[in-house]
Design a protein around this motif. Structure first.
Motif, short mmCIF file in Angstrom:
data_model
loop_
_atom_site.label_atom_id
_atom_site.label_comp_id
_atom_site.label_asym_id
_atom_site.label_seq_id
_atom_site.Cartn_x
_atom_site.Cartn_y
_atom_site.Cartn_z
N ASP A 26 -15.92 7.79 25.98
CA ASP A 26 -14.31 8.08 26.46
C ASP A 26 -14.41 5.89 26.27
O ASP A 26 -13.18 5.95 25.55
CB ASP A 26 -14.13 7.75 27.65
N TRP A 27 -15.32 5.42 26.12
CA TRP A 27 -15.36 3.39 26.19
C TRP A 27 -15.13 3.75 24.61
O TRP A 27 -14.50 2.57 23.52
CB TRP A 27 -16.66 2.97 26.36
N LYS A 28 -16.77 4.45 23.36
CA LYS A 28 -16.20 3.95 21.84
C LYS A 28 -14.47 4.62 21.69
O LYS A 28 -14.23 4.39 20.29
CB LYS A 28 -17.33 5.30 21.34
N LYS A 29 -13.87 6.06 22.21
CA LYS A 29 -12.90 5.53 21.47
C LYS A 29 -11.52 4.57 21.74
O LYS A 29 -11.11 4.65 20.90
CB LYS A 29 -12.41 6.96 22.84
N MET A 30 -11.66 4.24 23.14
CA MET A 30 -11.15 2.98 23.83
C MET A 30 -11.24 1.87 22.25
O MET A 30 -10.56 1.10 21.64
CB MET A 30 -11.36 2.43 24.65
N GLN A 31 -12.63 1.42 21.87
CA GLN A 31 -12.68 0.62 20.37
C GLN A 31 -12.03 1.02 20.08
O GLN A 31 -11.28 0.13 18.91
CB GLN A 31 -14.26 0.64 20.19
N GLU A 32 -12.42 2.61 19.63
CA GLU A 32 -11.48 2.89 17.47
C GLU A 32 -10.62 2.92 18.14
O GLU A 32 -9.36 2.76 16.89
CB GLU A 32 -11.84 4.66 17.70
N GLU A 33 -9.40 3.15 19.20
CA GLU A 33 -8.27 2.91 19.35
C GLU A 33 -7.43 1.49 18.73
O GLU A 33 -6.61 1.22 18.37
CB GLU A 33 -7.47 3.35 21.08
N ASP A 34 -8.72 0.46 19.52
CA ASP A 34 -8.44 -0.98 19.54
C ASP A 34 -8.25 -1.30 17.71
O ASP A 34 -7.85 -1.75 17.69
CB ASP A 34 -9.64 -1.79 20.27
N LEU A 35 -9.00 -1.21 17.20
CA LEU A 35 -9.38 -0.87 15.82
C LEU A 35 -8.08 -0.61 14.99
O LEU A 35 -7.79 -0.60 13.53
CB LEU A 35 -11.08 -0.67 15.25
N LEU A 36 -7.90 0.35 15.34
CA LEU A 36 -6.45 0.92 14.64
C LEU A 36 -5.09 0.48 15.02
O LEU A 36 -4.27 0.42 14.17
CB LEU A 36 -6.35 3.19 15.82
N LEU A 37 -5.41 -0.13 16.01
CA LEU A 37 -4.12 -1.01 16.30
C LEU A 37 -4.02 -1.75 15.74
O LEU A 37 -2.88 -2.14 15.04
CB LEU A 37 -4.15 -1.58 18.05
N SER A 38 -5.21 -2.78 15.06
CA SER A 38 -5.25 -4.22 14.50
C SER A 38 -5.52 -3.57 12.96
O SER A 38 -4.40 -4.39 12.45
CB SER A 38 -6.71 -4.32 14.75
N ALA A 39 -5.54 -2.52 12.00
CA ALA A 39 -5.31 -1.73 10.98
C ALA A 39 -3.85 -1.53 10.70
O ALA A 39 -3.29 -2.37 9.85
CB ALA A 39 -6.35 -0.58 11.19
N MET A 40 -3.26 -1.15 11.82
CA MET A 40 -1.75 -1.39 11.89
C MET A 40 -1.26 -1.84 12.31
O MET A 40 0.46 -2.31 11.20
CB MET A 40 -1.35 0.45 12.93
N ARG A 41 -1.04 -3.36 12.47
CA ARG A 41 -0.38 -4.28 12.82
C ARG A 41 -1.26 -5.07 11.33
O ARG A 41 0.16 -5.35 11.12
CB ARG A 41 -1.07 -5.01 13.52
N TYR A 42 -2.11 -4.92 10.66
CA TYR A 42 -2.04 -5.91 9.62
C TYR A 42 -1.09 -4.62 8.70
O TYR A 42 -0.75 -4.85 7.85
CB TYR A 42 -3.93 -5.30 9.49
N GLN A 43 -1.10 -3.18 8.40
CA GLN A 43 -0.42 -2.87 7.58
C GLN A 43 1.16 -2.70 7.49
O GLN A 43 1.95 -3.51 6.39
CB GLN A 43 -0.67 -1.88 7.83
N TYR A 44 1.73 -2.47 9.18
CA TYR A 44 2.84 -2.64 9.42
C TYR A 44 3.57 -4.21 9.24
O TYR A 44 4.82 -4.61 9.44
CB TYR A 44 3.44 -1.93 10.00
N VAL A 45 2.52 -5.07 9.46
CA VAL A 45 3.45 -6.84 9.56
C VAL A 45 2.71 -7.69 9.29
O VAL A 45 3.40 -8.49 8.13
CB VAL A 45 2.83 -6.75 11.29
#
Length: 330
Positions: free
Chosen positions: A134-153
């Motif tokens: 579950d903890w690794k899943k949270m880290q994956e989601e954090d990275l996804l949020l950063s990637a999406m933020r970079y891509q769209y903003v």
């Protein structure tokens, strides 16, 4: 152990308030539901866990405290809703991370926060009853949020030279160099035994050596007893009134750059102070300020673009928010 939603909200440059028609009352509060976001559920306890991370400002009345808590709750819930929407958008657009990216992030966290010892992380997760998966899943989601933020903003934000110049000319007072003083100190502890010599005797000997040309940094490394000794006694640039005891701050104020103070004795300890540099407050020139102006404009544009993006995501999403009950209703 959830990611810090408040920190994420700040990193994403803030979120706009919720539309009034998104807020509804419902008996579902009995189930602890804070909001439904598409197929996801956010619970009141999840939001409150984030709110509890924030220190409560002192001196508030009970009514002020409740108002502050409600504001923090709304901010945290707002950020959590936007995070869920961004993760949903990542899935819809089939944005995926390479497995090595998550593994690299885990190694980085272990190295920076757990002295490189993975067992310390595992012990903390066990203590908080969170599985490693579950903890690794949270880290994956954090990275996804950063990637999406970079891509769209972030990667779409641009600032022209003319915008930088216009912002500087319109708001010069925003770009100032604060008052700061570079200070070095030799700190002497009370003697541990008679053979060591008193603070006064040691201090005068050091002052004599300095007068004869000895290096202040060398004297500090040899004789000073505080944590700055290894740096030659240097404290870097500080505001003396905020960092030092009043007597020390007064000494610093009286010195000229490069000047060394007499021995100052305070509560059995001795101090020899040198003012290395005086930096007075002044407005930065355009060339000095340009990088800060650009950074400011990028943050402003990024915040605006992020709000517009999440507004579009909200428009196409199913969101149902349950109002937090009053304390008397609990």
């Amino acid at each position: 152990m959830k990611r810090s939603v408040i920190v994420a909200a700040l990193a994403m440059a803030g979120v706009a308030g919720l539309a009034q028609d998104e807020v509804v009352r419902s008996p579902a509060l009995m189930d602890g539901v804070a909001a439904y976001v598409n197929s996801a559920t956010i619970t009141i306890s999840e939001v409150m866990n984030e709110v509890r991370r924030i220190p409560v400002p002192p001196g508030m009345t009970s009514s002020e405290r409740e108002a502050w808590l409600r504001k923090m709750y709304s901010t945290a819930l707002d950020a959590m809703i936007d995070q869920r929407l961004i993760l949903d958008a990542a899935r819809k657009t089939k944005v995926q991370l390479q497995p090595w990216a998550v593994d690299a992030r885990v190694r980085e966290i272990i190295s920076n926060n757990f002295d490189g010892d993975a067992t310390k992380l595992y012990d903390l997760l066990a203590e908080r009853k969170v599985s490693l998966e579950d903890w690794k899943k949270m880290q994956e989601e954090d990275l996804l949020l950063s990637a999406m933020r970079y891509q769209y903003v972030d990667k779409r934000v641009s600032v022209s030279p003319s915008e930088i110049r216009a912002e500087y000319e319109a708001n010069k007072s925003r770009y100032k160099m604060e008052t700061a003083v570079a200070v070095s100190i030799i700190s002497l502890d009370p003697p541990e035994d008679a053979s060591e010599g008193s603070v006064e005797v040691r201090g005068e000997a050091i002052l004599a050596a300095l007068k004869e040309g000895a290096s202040f940094a060398d004297m500090a490394r040899k004789y000073s007893k505080d944590s700055k000794a290894a740096n030659g006694g240097s404290w870097g640039k500080v505001n003396p009134e905020e960092v030092f005891h009043k007597e020390l701050a007064d000494i610093v104020a009286e010195l000229r750059p490069g000047q060394v103070s007499p021995l100052l004795e305070l509560v059995g300890h001795g101090y020899i102070v040198r003012k290395d540099e005086q930096q007075d407050m002044r407005t930065l020139t355009f060339d000095e300020a340009a990088q800060y102006v650009e950074g400011y404009l990028r943050r402003e544009k990024s915040e605006k673009m992020f709000k517009e993006w999440t507004a579009r995501l909200r428009k196409d999403a199913y969101i149902r928010i349950f109002e937090l009950p009053n304390a008397k209703e609990n």
